[in-house]
Design a protein around this motif. Structure first.
Motif, PDB file in Angstrom:
ATOM      1  N   ALA A 129      38.254  14.146  23.050  1.00 55.09           N
ATOM      2  CA  ALA A 129      39.680  14.412  22.556  1.00 55.09           C
ATOM      3  C   ALA A 129      39.661  15.370  21.377  1.00 55.09           C
ATOM      4  N   ARG A 163      41.839  16.614  18.477  1.00 57.98           N
ATOM      5  CA  ARG A 163      42.883  16.152  17.639  1.00 57.98           C
ATOM      6  C   ARG A 163      43.441  17.100  16.615  1.00 57.98           C
ATOM      7  N   ASP A 164      44.683  16.858  16.443  1.00 52.12           N
ATOM      8  CA  ASP A 164      45.793  17.922  15.310  1.00 52.12           C
ATOM      9  C   ASP A 164      45.222  17.648  14.088  1.00 52.12           C
ATOM     10  N   GLY A 191      45.357  14.094  12.888  1.00 46.96           N
ATOM     11  CA  GLY A 191      44.233  12.939  13.668  1.00 46.96           C
ATOM     12  C   GLY A 191      44.618  12.428  14.861  1.00 46.96           C
ATOM     13  N   GLN A 192      45.824  12.927  15.310  1.00 46.66           N
ATOM     14  CA  GLN A 192      46.493  12.574  16.644  1.00 46.66           C
ATOM     15  C   GLN A 192      45.826  13.178  17.820  1.00 46.66           C
ATOM     16  N   VAL A 193      45.591  12.789  19.038  1.00 50.74           N
ATOM     17  CA  VAL A 193      45.155  13.371  20.080  1.00 50.74           C
ATOM     18  C   VAL A 193      46.095  14.295  20.688  1.00 50.74           C
ATOM     19  N   SER A 194      45.710  15.828  20.782  1.00 48.91           N
ATOM     20  CA  SER A 194      46.448  16.703  21.253  1.00 48.91           C
ATOM     21  C   SER A 194      46.243  17.188  22.772  1.00 48.91           C
ATOM     22  N   ASP A 214      50.576   8.526  21.999  1.00 46.18           N
ATOM     23  CA  ASP A 214      49.673   7.839  20.720  1.00 46.18           C
ATOM     24  C   ASP A 214      50.638   7.101  19.808  1.00 46.18           C
ATOM     25  N   SER A 268      41.698   4.482  20.948  1.00 45.43           N
ATOM     26  CA  SER A 268      42.149   5.750  20.638  1.00 45.43           C
ATOM     27  C   SER A 268      43.750   5.756  20.178  1.00 45.43           C
TER      28      SER A 268
END
Ligand code: GLN
Length: 400
Positions: free
Chosen positions: A149, A151-152, A155-158, A335, A376
């Motif tokens: 994964a 993350r940006d 901390g979010q999955v991009s 997310d 996640s």
């Protein structure tokens, strides 16, 4: 009743860790709470009535007895032709194409055909929930590696990336099979040509076979194209290619798919297939065979689903969900971990229960695609729905 149950001798479960699949559980919960079911992946709109007419005509023409064990020749020839047109690889319809009762049966049968007890099978998690139990039923050992994964800054999955190093480390002399899935359920990620090249290099000089689950092959968006193992001669030579008519023709309940593989693999595949289902219902095969020659349907499918994806994403943009990219499939992952509600702290399964019961929209927790609890904060919606279904779901989702 209970006395009778007690008379049944006890036996060790072949699948001690398996319960009812998340798709069945979430669909039942959606029905119970009259929620809009964006969980289990299936269209809520009808297939082309001409397809139903073709099947009806086949029944009226008395195509109602057993078809050949491997599937009717018209359908196998049509599939071979289609693969050749799209991916420039010739599969001999007589020795290399077999009709299955959907993709899932094709996957189980391929695994049973080539995995012996003690063999290792590499899967990439999140992985479709049938893979692991199918390997275990064959006595194989699952070696799971995880999609990476990305993350940006928040901390979010991009996005997700193929874990090449982990794959390299996972493959050894005991690795019988490596299972891949593009477009990928649940993340929507797609493999590109360079990925196939890299995979071919990875398995070169090994005895590892490939099982490539490509049931979402006609759902690739933004002008990109699907890269099938069939389009890569080195991979095609060692792969079981799985696809499904259910996804492409909006008939998931018909349970018709196929497996294309080199003759030596197909020979072993058919040995299991004949005692697994023997063959697949006749009229649907005739209906699909007469329909397959028309390329328009599947060539227009990316555009058809891309419009739904864009409509759904535009609506979700007004919510607190963070949208993950959807380059393929009919699934949109989001997310929820930064939502401004106490439920943002729930695990994915509990969040989906809450969303179904309290907000009235069912989704699938991505954690269901992992063996070990992997949280996640991401859930999956299916957008293979009529615009009005999506609009109502979006209306309900605006409140969070
Ligand atoms: N493939 C479908 C999905 O991912 C579900 C199929 C099933 O319910 N077994 O939603």
């Amino acid at each position: 009743m209970s006395q009778q149950q007690n008379l049944a001798p006890l036996f060790p479960s072949r699948l001690p860790n398996v319960g009812t699949t998340v798709f069945t559980v979430m669909s039942a919960l959606a029905t119970e709470h009259q929620a809009i079911n964006l969980g289990q992946g299936f269209p809520d709109f009808p297939c082309d009535p001409n397809l139903i007419t073709s099947v009806t005509e086949a029944m009226l023409a008395n195509h109602n007895q057993y078809p050949p064990m491997v599937g009717i020749s018209e359908l196998r020839a049509g599939i071979s032709q289609k693969i050749n047109n799209l991916y420039q690889h010739h599969y001999d319809p007589d020795t290399e194409v077999t009709i299955t009762a959907g993709g899932t049966q094709g996957i189980l049968t391929a695994i049973l055909a080539c995995v012996s007890p003690g063999d290792e099978v590499v899967i990439i998690e999140p992985a479709y929930d049938s893979y692991r139990p199918s390997i275990e039923l064959a006595g194989g050992k699952v070696i799971a590696v995880s999609l990476q994964a990305v993350r940006d800054d928040h901390g979010q999955v991009s996005s997700y990336e193929i874990p090449w190093d982990a794959l390299k480390n996972a493959i050894n002399s005991k690795t019988r099979l490596l299972m891949i899935n593009s477009p990928h359920n649940p993340t929507g990620m797609v493999w590109n040509r360079a990925d196939l090249d890299r995979l071919a290099l990875l398995v070169k000089d090994t005895s590892t076979l490939i099982l490539s689950d490509e049931v979402y092959e006609h759902m690739v968006y933004d002008g990109a194209r699907h890269h099938s193992v069939a389009s890569h001669p080195d991979l095609a030579a060692r792969s079981f290619l799985i696809s499904s008519f259910g996804k492409t023709y909006h008939v998931t309940g018909w349970k018709v798919g196929y497996v294309a593989a080199p003759a030596a693999l197909t020979k072993e595949f058919r040995k299991v297939h004949q005692f697994n289902v023997f063959t697949v219902n006749t009229p649907m095969q005739y209906g699909l065979a007469s329909y397959l020659a028309d390329k328009t349907h599947y060539l227009n499918l990316p555009q058809f689903y891309q419009a739904k994806r864009d409509f759904f994403r535009a609506g979700l943009a007004n919510t607190g969900f963070k949208l993950l990219p959807t380059p393929g499939t009919y699934f949109q992952c989001v997310d929820y971990s930064k939502l401004n509600t106490p439920q943002a702290k729930l695990n994915e399964a509990d969040f989906c229960q809450w969303l179904t019961k309290e907000i009235g929209v069912a989704a699938i927790p991505v954690s269901a695609f992992y063996e070990k609890a992997t949280e996640s904060g991401v859930i999956r919606f299916c957008f293979a729905k009529q615009e009005k279904t999506l609009a109502t779901a979006l209306e309900r989702l605006q409140q969070i």
